[in-house]
Design a protein around this motif. Sequence first.
Motif, PDB file in Angstrom:
ATOM      1  N   PRO A  61       0.810  -1.227   0.000  1.00  0.00           N
ATOM      2  CA  PRO A  61       0.000   0.000   0.000  1.00  0.00           C
ATOM      3  C   PRO A  61       0.832   1.260   0.000  1.00  0.00           C
ATOM      4  O   PRO A  61       0.367   2.315  -0.436  1.00  0.00           O
ATOM      5  N   ARG A  62       2.100   1.193   0.435  1.00  0.00           N
ATOM      6  CA  ARG A  62       2.954   2.373   0.403  1.00  0.00           C
ATOM      7  C   ARG A  62       3.310   2.773  -1.030  1.00  0.00           C
ATOM      8  O   ARG A  62       3.541   3.944  -1.307  1.00  0.00           O
ATOM      9  N   VAL A  63       3.347   1.781  -1.944  1.00  0.00           N
ATOM     10  CA  VAL A  63       3.581   2.116  -3.358  1.00  0.00           C
ATOM     11  C   VAL A  63       2.444   2.982  -3.881  1.00  0.00           C
ATOM     12  O   VAL A  63       2.664   3.975  -4.594  1.00  0.00           O
ATOM     13  N   VAL A  64       1.245   2.608  -3.524  1.00  0.00           N
ATOM     14  CA  VAL A  64       0.078   3.386  -3.952  1.00  0.00           C
ATOM     15  C   VAL A  64       0.129   4.802  -3.366  1.00  0.00           C
ATOM     16  O   VAL A  64      -0.141   5.792  -4.050  1.00  0.00           O
TER      17      VAL A  64
ATOM     18  N   ALA B 203      12.744  12.032 -15.246  1.00  0.00           N
ATOM     19  CA  ALA B 203      13.888  12.711 -14.627  1.00  0.00           C
ATOM     20  C   ALA B 203      14.517  11.881 -13.516  1.00  0.00           C
ATOM     21  O   ALA B 203      15.697  12.025 -13.219  1.00  0.00           O
ATOM     22  N   CYS B 204      13.729  11.014 -12.892  1.00  0.00           N
ATOM     23  CA  CYS B 204      14.221  10.202 -11.768  1.00  0.00           C
ATOM     24  C   CYS B 204      15.068   9.030 -12.243  1.00  0.00           C
ATOM     25  O   CYS B 204      15.707   8.364 -11.435  1.00  0.00           O
ATOM     26  N   GLY B 205      15.058   8.769 -13.556  1.00  0.00           N
ATOM     27  CA  GLY B 205      15.788   7.628 -14.078  1.00  0.00           C
ATOM     28  C   GLY B 205      14.913   6.415 -14.323  1.00  0.00           C
ATOM     29  O   GLY B 205      15.369   5.418 -14.876  1.00  0.00           O
ATOM     30  N   PHE B 206      13.649   6.490 -13.942  1.00  0.00           N
ATOM     31  CA  PHE B 206      12.689   5.416 -14.200  1.00  0.00           C
ATOM     32  C   PHE B 206      11.787   5.849 -15.365  1.00  0.00           C
ATOM     33  O   PHE B 206      11.595   7.044 -15.596  1.00  0.00           O
ATOM     34  N   PRO B 207      11.215   4.878 -16.075  1.00  0.00           N
ATOM     35  CA  PRO B 207      10.391   5.247 -17.218  1.00  0.00           C
ATOM     36  C   PRO B 207       9.112   5.980 -16.871  1.00  0.00           C
ATOM     37  O   PRO B 207       8.514   6.630 -17.714  1.00  0.00           O
ATOM     38  N   GLY B 208       8.681   5.909 -15.631  1.00  0.00           N
ATOM     39  CA  GLY B 208       7.450   6.590 -15.247  1.00  0.00           C
ATOM     40  C   GLY B 208       7.343   6.685 -13.740  1.00  0.00           C
ATOM     41  O   GLY B 208       8.177   6.142 -12.990  1.00  0.00           O
ATOM     42  N   CYS B 209       6.301   7.374 -13.280  1.00  0.00           N
ATOM     43  CA  CYS B 209       6.120   7.578 -11.844  1.00  0.00           C
ATOM     44  C   CYS B 209       5.845   6.261 -11.118  1.00  0.00           C
ATOM     45  O   CYS B 209       6.236   6.091  -9.954  1.00  0.00           O
ATOM     46  N   GLY B 210       5.159   5.321 -11.797  1.00  0.00           N
ATOM     47  CA  GLY B 210       4.875   4.036 -11.173  1.00  0.00           C
ATOM     48  C   GLY B 210       6.155   3.276 -10.860  1.00  0.00           C
ATOM     49  O   GLY B 210       6.310   2.699  -9.774  1.00  0.00           O
ATOM     50  N   GLY B 211       7.090   3.285 -11.807  1.00  0.00           N
ATOM     51  CA  GLY B 211       8.367   2.613 -11.580  1.00  0.00           C
ATOM     52  C   GLY B 211       9.163   3.262 -10.468  1.00  0.00           C
ATOM     53  O   GLY B 211       9.798   2.577  -9.656  1.00  0.00           O
ATOM     54  N   TYR B 212       9.121   4.592 -10.433  1.00  0.00           N
ATOM     55  CA  TYR B 212       9.847   5.292  -9.364  1.00  0.00           C
ATOM     56  C   TYR B 212       9.237   4.997  -8.001  1.00  0.00           C
ATOM     57  O   TYR B 212       9.962   4.843  -7.001  1.00  0.00           O
ATOM     58  N   ALA B 213       7.910   4.905  -7.939  1.00  0.00           N
ATOM     59  CA  ALA B 213       7.256   4.613  -6.658  1.00  0.00           C
ATOM     60  C   ALA B 213       7.723   3.273  -6.103  1.00  0.00           C
ATOM     61  O   ALA B 213       8.010   3.138  -4.908  1.00  0.00           O
ATOM     62  N   LYS B 214       7.816   2.271  -6.977  1.00  0.00           N
ATOM     63  CA  LYS B 214       8.310   0.967  -6.533  1.00  0.00           C
ATOM     64  C   LYS B 214       9.798   1.039  -6.190  1.00  0.00           C
ATOM     65  O   LYS B 214      10.248   0.450  -5.212  1.00  0.00           O
ATOM     66  N   GLY B 215      10.551   1.762  -7.041  1.00  0.00           N
ATOM     67  CA  GLY B 215      11.997   1.837  -6.841  1.00  0.00           C
ATOM     68  C   GLY B 215      12.373   2.515  -5.539  1.00  0.00           C
ATOM     69  O   GLY B 215      13.269   2.064  -4.821  1.00  0.00           O
TER      70      GLY B 215
ATOM     71  N   LEU C  96      10.638   2.765  -2.889  1.00  0.00           N
ATOM     72  CA  LEU C  96      10.254   1.934  -1.747  1.00  0.00           C
ATOM     73  C   LEU C  96      11.339   0.908  -1.453  1.00  0.00           C
ATOM     74  O   LEU C  96      11.683   0.645  -0.299  1.00  0.00           O
ATOM     75  N   GLU C  97      11.915   0.337  -2.517  1.00  0.00           N
ATOM     76  CA  GLU C  97      12.975  -0.657  -2.338  1.00  0.00           C
ATOM     77  C   GLU C  97      14.298  -0.009  -1.936  1.00  0.00           C
ATOM     78  O   GLU C  97      15.106  -0.613  -1.244  1.00  0.00           O
ATOM     79  N   ASN C  98      14.517   1.215  -2.405  1.00  0.00           N
ATOM     80  CA  ASN C  98      15.777   1.899  -2.112  1.00  0.00           C
ATOM     81  C   ASN C  98      15.485   3.342  -1.714  1.00  0.00           C
ATOM     82  O   ASN C  98      15.435   4.233  -2.568  1.00  0.00           O
TER      83      ASN C  98
ATOM     84  N   ILE D 186       5.891   8.945   4.229  1.00  0.00           N
ATOM     85  CA  ILE D 186       5.248   7.648   3.965  1.00  0.00           C
ATOM     86  C   ILE D 186       6.141   6.500   4.416  1.00  0.00           C
ATOM     87  O   ILE D 186       5.672   5.499   4.955  1.00  0.00           O
ATOM     88  N   LEU D 187       7.448   6.667   4.181  1.00  0.00           N
ATOM     89  CA  LEU D 187       8.390   5.609   4.555  1.00  0.00           C
ATOM     90  C   LEU D 187       8.882   5.737   5.992  1.00  0.00           C
ATOM     91  O   LEU D 187       9.768   4.990   6.407  1.00  0.00           O
ATOM     92  N   ASN D 188       8.319   6.721   6.689  1.00  0.00           N
ATOM     93  CA  ASN D 188       8.690   6.946   8.087  1.00  0.00           C
ATOM     94  C   ASN D 188      10.176   7.241   8.220  1.00  0.00           C
ATOM     95  O   ASN D 188      10.877   6.712   9.083  1.00  0.00           O
ATOM     96  N   LEU D 189      10.668   8.079   7.295  1.00  0.00           N
ATOM     97  CA  LEU D 189      12.070   8.460   7.293  1.00  0.00           C
ATOM     98  C   LEU D 189      12.186   9.971   7.429  1.00  0.00           C
ATOM     99  O   LEU D 189      11.220  10.700   7.183  1.00  0.00           O
ATOM    100  N   GLN D 190      13.374  10.417   7.759  1.00  0.00           N
ATOM    101  CA  GLN D 190      13.649  11.838   7.818  1.00  0.00           C
ATOM    102  C   GLN D 190      14.295  12.244   6.506  1.00  0.00           C
ATOM    103  O   GLN D 190      15.359  11.736   6.145  1.00  0.00           O
ATOM    104  N   ALA D 191      13.658  13.155   5.777  1.00  0.00           N
ATOM    105  CA  ALA D 191      14.212  13.578   4.488  1.00  0.00           C
ATOM    106  C   ALA D 191      15.440  14.438   4.716  1.00  0.00           C
ATOM    107  O   ALA D 191      15.430  15.347   5.539  1.00  0.00           O
ATOM    108  N   SER D 192      16.516  14.132   3.983  1.00  0.00           N
ATOM    109  CA  SER D 192      17.713  14.951   4.071  1.00  0.00           C
ATOM    110  C   SER D 192      17.556  16.181   3.193  1.00  0.00           C
ATOM    111  O   SER D 192      16.700  16.231   2.301  1.00  0.00           O
ATOM    112  N   GLU D 193      18.404  17.157   3.433  1.00  0.00           N
ATOM    113  CA  GLU D 193      18.349  18.380   2.645  1.00  0.00           C
ATOM    114  C   GLU D 193      18.721  18.076   1.194  1.00  0.00           C
ATOM    115  O   GLU D 193      19.800  17.544   0.912  1.00  0.00           O
TER     116      GLU D 193
END
Length: 295
Positions: free
Chosen positions: A45-48, A61-73, A75-77, A98-105
């Motif tokens: 559900p976090r991918v969604v 721009a993220c290096g993935f072919p689309g936003c769906g691929g980046y969302a999965k990517g 999450l894994e990394n 969403i990932l319960n992380l602290q975003a770096s600058e």
Amino acid sequence: MMILANIVDLLSSAWMAGLIMLGLGFVFAVVLLIAHEKLKVEVDPRVVQIHAALPNIDCGACGFPGCGGYAKGVLENPELIGRCSPGGAAVAGKIAAILNLQASESGPAQRPIVHCRAHTADRTYYAEYQGIPSCTAANALANAQACKFGCLGFGDCVRACKFDALHIIDGLSTVDYSKCTGCTACSKACPRNLIEMVPFGHENMMTVACSSKENGKTTRAMCQVGCIGCGLCAKQSDAFTIADNLARMDYSKYAPCGENEAAMNKCPTGVIVYRGKTAPPPREPKAKPAASTTS
């Protein structure tokens, strides 16, 4: 009475076929339901949630072919947080939450700068190019224009941009920073690598709008507004360096200050310019020195 008898005969002979069809339908439905449960792919559900937080423009721009691929990517990394240039820091923060992380600058947003300021009238041409109207095609020829480093002006970057943020104006690729999302598509489309993604720490950024590595005399012969590598800018500000006959700006050292303004004003060809949403027009180059004569 005859019609009623026919209907009764039809029903008495068809009920068995109908019952069989109903049974088959029920069996197939059960098989499909079991297959759906056994073969379905579980989606985190976090991918969604991440996908919903993204701009969903599939810019790549993220290096993935689309936003769906980046969302999965991402999450894994989670180290990929911050790769969404159009979304910027706001989207990076949402993903981190969403990932319960602290975003770096993530630093300033990246925006493109075209390292050429020569319009058609500024350039020298050996002949008129009449081939395929594409920068990639023209770049394959040695003499599409005299300067082999300058903008070709056939608009490969314009066609790559999904946001109508680039236009060819008088032969020169020009960025509309009010529309640019920093997706990097233009920089990837330029066959001469003239478009650099730069951290825009200020609304307008100073830059050297040239890529020529020819010596000063040759550059001056090919272009009215090219960098001649004279080094006057580097003498005014340590934000400028000279390498391969070309001045370059170190953006990590850039800040609006008197030294950088002096460097821009000292530039004899006016190749140091501002780029950004409210950038002032570039300064006109100084006139070429008159050729010396002997009596």
